[in-house]
Design a protein around this motif. Sequence first.
Motif, PDB file in Angstrom:
ATOM      1  N   HIS A 140      -1.342   8.866  51.893  1.00  0.00           N
ATOM      2  CA  HIS A 140      -1.689  10.064  52.667  1.00  0.00           C
ATOM      3  C   HIS A 140      -0.792  10.182  53.902  1.00  0.00           C
ATOM      4  CE1 HIS A 140      -5.117  11.570  50.453  1.00  0.00           C
ATOM      5  NE2 HIS A 140      -5.624  10.348  50.383  1.00  0.00           N
ATOM      6  N   THR A 180       4.863  18.833  40.872  1.00  0.00           N
ATOM      7  CA  THR A 180       4.281  20.106  41.254  1.00  0.00           C
ATOM      8  C   THR A 180       4.869  20.497  42.600  1.00  0.00           C
ATOM      9  OG1 THR A 180       2.190  21.319  41.519  1.00  0.00           O
ATOM     10  CG2 THR A 180       2.282  19.085  42.425  1.00  0.00           C
ATOM     11  N   GLY A 181       4.600  21.703  43.048  1.00  0.00           N
ATOM     12  CA  GLY A 181       5.190  22.161  44.309  1.00  0.00           C
ATOM     13  C   GLY A 181       6.517  22.857  44.077  1.00  0.00           C
ATOM     14  N   THR A 198       5.095  14.672  48.859  1.00  0.00           N
ATOM     15  CA  THR A 198       3.889  14.045  49.396  1.00  0.00           C
ATOM     16  C   THR A 198       2.868  13.836  48.277  1.00  0.00           C
ATOM     17  OG1 THR A 198       3.031  16.226  49.991  1.00  0.00           O
ATOM     18  CG2 THR A 198       4.186  15.003  51.716  1.00  0.00           C
ATOM     19  N   TYR A 199       1.961  12.927  48.554  1.00  0.00           N
ATOM     20  CA  TYR A 199       0.914  12.609  47.574  1.00  0.00           C
ATOM     21  C   TYR A 199       0.006  13.808  47.339  1.00  0.00           C
ATOM     22  CZ  TYR A 199      -3.602  10.911  45.933  1.00  0.00           C
ATOM     23  OH  TYR A 199      -4.776  10.760  45.239  1.00  0.00           O
ATOM     24  N   THR A 200      -0.400  13.973  46.090  1.00  0.00           N
ATOM     25  CA  THR A 200      -1.420  14.942  45.725  1.00  0.00           C
ATOM     26  C   THR A 200      -2.402  14.246  44.786  1.00  0.00           C
ATOM     27  OG1 THR A 200      -1.875  17.021  44.567  1.00  0.00           O
ATOM     28  CG2 THR A 200       0.065  15.804  43.856  1.00  0.00           C
ATOM     29  N   SER A 201      -3.645  14.635  44.860  1.00  0.00           N
ATOM     30  CA  SER A 201      -4.670  14.013  44.022  1.00  0.00           C
ATOM     31  C   SER A 201      -4.631  14.519  42.582  1.00  0.00           C
ATOM     32  CB  SER A 201      -6.063  14.266  44.606  1.00  0.00           C
ATOM     33  OG  SER A 201      -6.318  15.663  44.689  1.00  0.00           O
ATOM     34  N   LYS A 202      -3.779  15.468  42.288  1.00  0.00           N
ATOM     35  CA  LYS A 202      -3.687  16.011  40.938  1.00  0.00           C
ATOM     36  C   LYS A 202      -3.261  14.932  39.950  1.00  0.00           C
ATOM     37  CE  LYS A 202      -1.385  19.592  38.177  1.00  0.00           C
ATOM     38  NZ  LYS A 202      -0.430  20.728  38.175  1.00  0.00           N
ATOM     39  N   ILE A 216       3.196  14.327  42.113  1.00  0.00           N
ATOM     40  CA  ILE A 216       3.698  14.345  43.478  1.00  0.00           C
ATOM     41  C   ILE A 216       4.026  15.783  43.829  1.00  0.00           C
ATOM     42  CG2 ILE A 216       6.099  13.872  42.793  1.00  0.00           C
ATOM     43  CD1 ILE A 216       6.389  12.299  45.439  1.00  0.00           C
ATOM     44  N   ASP A 217       3.687  16.175  45.048  1.00  0.00           N
ATOM     45  CA  ASP A 217       3.945  17.534  45.520  1.00  0.00           C
ATOM     46  C   ASP A 217       5.376  17.584  46.063  1.00  0.00           C
ATOM     47  OD1 ASP A 217       3.633  20.162  46.246  1.00  0.00           O
ATOM     48  OD2 ASP A 217       2.438  19.749  48.030  1.00  0.00           O
ATOM     49  N   GLN A 219       8.733  18.586  47.754  1.00  0.00           N
ATOM     50  CA  GLN A 219       9.251  19.400  48.851  1.00  0.00           C
ATOM     51  C   GLN A 219      10.747  19.631  48.705  1.00  0.00           C
ATOM     52  OE1 GLN A 219       8.068  16.873  52.104  1.00  0.00           O
ATOM     53  NE2 GLN A 219       6.065  17.864  52.325  1.00  0.00           N
TER      54      GLN A 219
END
Length: 235
Positions: A140, A180-181, A198-202, A216-217, A219
């Motif tokens: 996080h 993703t992102g 950044t971390y994502t809970s997906k 991972i989201d 950027q």
Amino acid sequence: MNRQAQAVLLSLLGGAVLYAGSTDLYLRYVKAGLRPLMLGTGIVLIVAAIATIWYERRRRPTTQDSHTHREPRISWLLVLPLFALILIKPPALDSYSGMRTGTALPVPFGFPALPAGSPLPLSVLDYAGRAVYDHGRSLHDRQIQLTGFVAIDKDGTVYLIRMILNCCAADAQPVKIGLTGQVPPVLQPDTWLEITGTYTSKQTTDPLNNGAIPFIDVQQAKPVQAPSDPYEGLG
């Protein structure tokens, strides 16, 4: 093939193993930590070849030796694997292998504290383990940097993959991370990317083995050269 010919072949094989172990070529066959064993094996083969030639020259010829049958000529086909080792550099496993094997995510032995720094370079295996088994607690509010090759499933989902080795390329298994992102709109499978995100809970489930695949989201994503060691080890 007589003893001396066998010894020459053995010495050539030892030299080829030494060459592979002294360059990055060995990384296409075994994980990085096995380099000392590769070098040791090459030395042992060469010493065995020298000892065989020395023994043959010292041995007194006898009547029985003069009637010894030579090995069949087909035994010379043993030279072919040697030439393959010397002349052919096998390609690293790619998205074709990665998408036909279920994601492999062994349970890690704890989660050491992450060092400072942003973005923080992590292995694909480390990120996936923390995201799945530690629910991203240590990830996080951290900007993470990952490197791997691209794979795309039939639904168009883009994954970042690294093949992990327990010992050698024969036991390689993929670790998959979904993207993703801000994923680049046009990507080719097997392109190596450096991902910052950044971390994502997906998460999703790999249909091949029901293994968990974290995301991972993204950027930022930029193409990079394939690393000299395309695999990640289990330790």
